[in-house]
Write an enzyme that holds these catalytic residues in place. Sequence first.
Site, PDB file in Angstrom:
ATOM      1  N   ASP A 154      41.222  42.388  32.972  1.00 59.30           N
ATOM      2  CA  ASP A 154      42.625  42.146  33.338  1.00 59.30           C
ATOM      3  C   ASP A 154      43.572  42.479  32.202  1.00 59.30           C
ATOM      4  OD1 ASP A 154      40.889  40.259  35.089  1.00 59.30           O
ATOM      5  OD2 ASP A 154      42.792  40.588  36.127  1.00 59.30           O
TER       6      ASP A 154
ATOM      7  N   GLY B 123      42.795  41.846  41.487  1.00 58.65           N
ATOM      8  CA  GLY B 123      42.255  42.904  40.626  1.00 58.65           C
ATOM      9  C   GLY B 123      43.442  43.525  39.893  1.00 58.65           C
TER      10      GLY B 123
HETATM   11  O1  MRU Z   1      41.257  36.870  40.154  1.00 55.63           O
HETATM   12  P1  MRU Z   1      40.991  38.316  40.430  1.00 55.63           P
HETATM   13  O2  MRU Z   1      40.098  38.539  41.592  1.00 55.63           O
HETATM   14  O3  MRU Z   1      42.272  39.110  40.512  1.00 55.63           O
HETATM   15  O4  MRU Z   1      40.219  38.821  39.139  1.00 55.63           O
HETATM   16  C1  MRU Z   1      39.857  40.168  39.060  1.00 55.63           C
HETATM   17  C2  MRU Z   1      39.083  40.505  37.848  1.00 55.63           C
HETATM   18  O5  MRU Z   1      38.856  39.685  36.985  1.00 55.63           O
HETATM   19  C3  MRU Z   1      38.674  41.956  37.688  1.00 55.63           C
HETATM   20  O6  MRU Z   1      37.450  42.033  37.032  1.00 55.63           O
HETATM   21  C4  MRU Z   1      39.737  42.692  36.863  1.00 55.63           C
HETATM   22  O7  MRU Z   1      41.009  42.490  37.403  1.00 55.63           O
HETATM   23  C5  MRU Z   1      39.467  44.146  36.765  1.00 55.63           C
HETATM   24  S1  MRU Z   1      39.803  44.978  38.286  1.00 55.63           S
HETATM   25  C6  MRU Z   1      39.540  46.632  38.047  1.00 55.63           C
END
Ligand code: MRU
Length: 356
Positions: free
Chosen positions: A246, A56
Amino acid sequence: MLDKGLMAKDLPLAVTWKDGELFLLDQTQLPLTTVVEKQETAEQVWESIRLLKVRGAPAIGLAGAYGLCVALKEAQNDPLSDFMALMEKQAAYLDSSRPTAVNLGWALRRMVKTAKEANATTSKELYDILVAEAVAIHEEDARLCYTVGEVGLPLIKEGMGILTHCNAGSLAASHMGTATSPMYLAHSQGMKFRVYADETRPLLQGARLTAWELQQAGIDVTLITDNMAAHIMSQGLIDMVIVGTDRVAANGDVANKIGTLGVAILAKHYGIPFYVALPSSTIDHDMPSGEGIPIEEREDYEVTSFGARQTAPEGVKVRNPAFDVTPNELVAGLITEKGIVRAPYTENLKALFGQD
Ligand code: MRU
């Protein structure tokens, strides 16, 4: 009256700094097992980020900032120039763990900048300044997440169906999360609404994390597989989509977990507003559009297996992009701590947040 302290206490913590040590909740083991791991080295933090033990965008920014402190802890008695050189090397190393979320590089650049501008005379003094900065980033993120919730709260109406993808919750940031923050606030006010959580193949952040944390909080959450979203929308069960991100480019293009683009296209087809919630640390003012956002490609086995079980023929060709980019024209609004930003995004983002 909402009690910020109380809200935060009830939610799981992805990242904790306690008595000079970094602890990460190992999210790969959720929802079955709650394991918190102490981080002893920069290599361990790098691997925790790479393997998605912590994940995240805001949470990996926090892990990076504290991770830099972990990396420098043993160097506090070194000459200042050696300490500074090590700091730059370890910041670049931690930043190399995942490419898409801008928060990681943002937090590490902020740490290095703070150190360079500090005029410290000893490594120990600089180390303390870095720890204080990491804590400040953490506290700031918690405040921003809460404010994102306050800004997004009026969008949630009694009886609504809300679809979310991946996990942009408490586990992905500080305390309230981003996409979940308006939901937690609405829930704390006694509002009734339904959340549909996309499972989020291949790593199931929706099933393992979002469904888990919303269920724990007592929010009415229904888990669906990703390919059910169109059907559920066609049944009139979804009134709004809220996802996290992200990285938001300067023109409002949104990088988020793979599958988000499909959800946005479906939402447009069904006339459902598609919102993105974020703290301003997720805006990349130097990235003119989503085209330039680096998309992480992950290992084949995440696609060729389901848990421990292989589900594809040996040697089959695989693509595994972890993120996609939703063009700004599919976005109804960006829910930020300073308000909901709507099109035209380039102008409105610049007006609200300016350039760093
Ligand atoms: O691969 P991840 O689990 O790190 O991906 C996370 C996401 O895509 C979330 O939607 C994004 O980081 C927003 S977190 C507030």
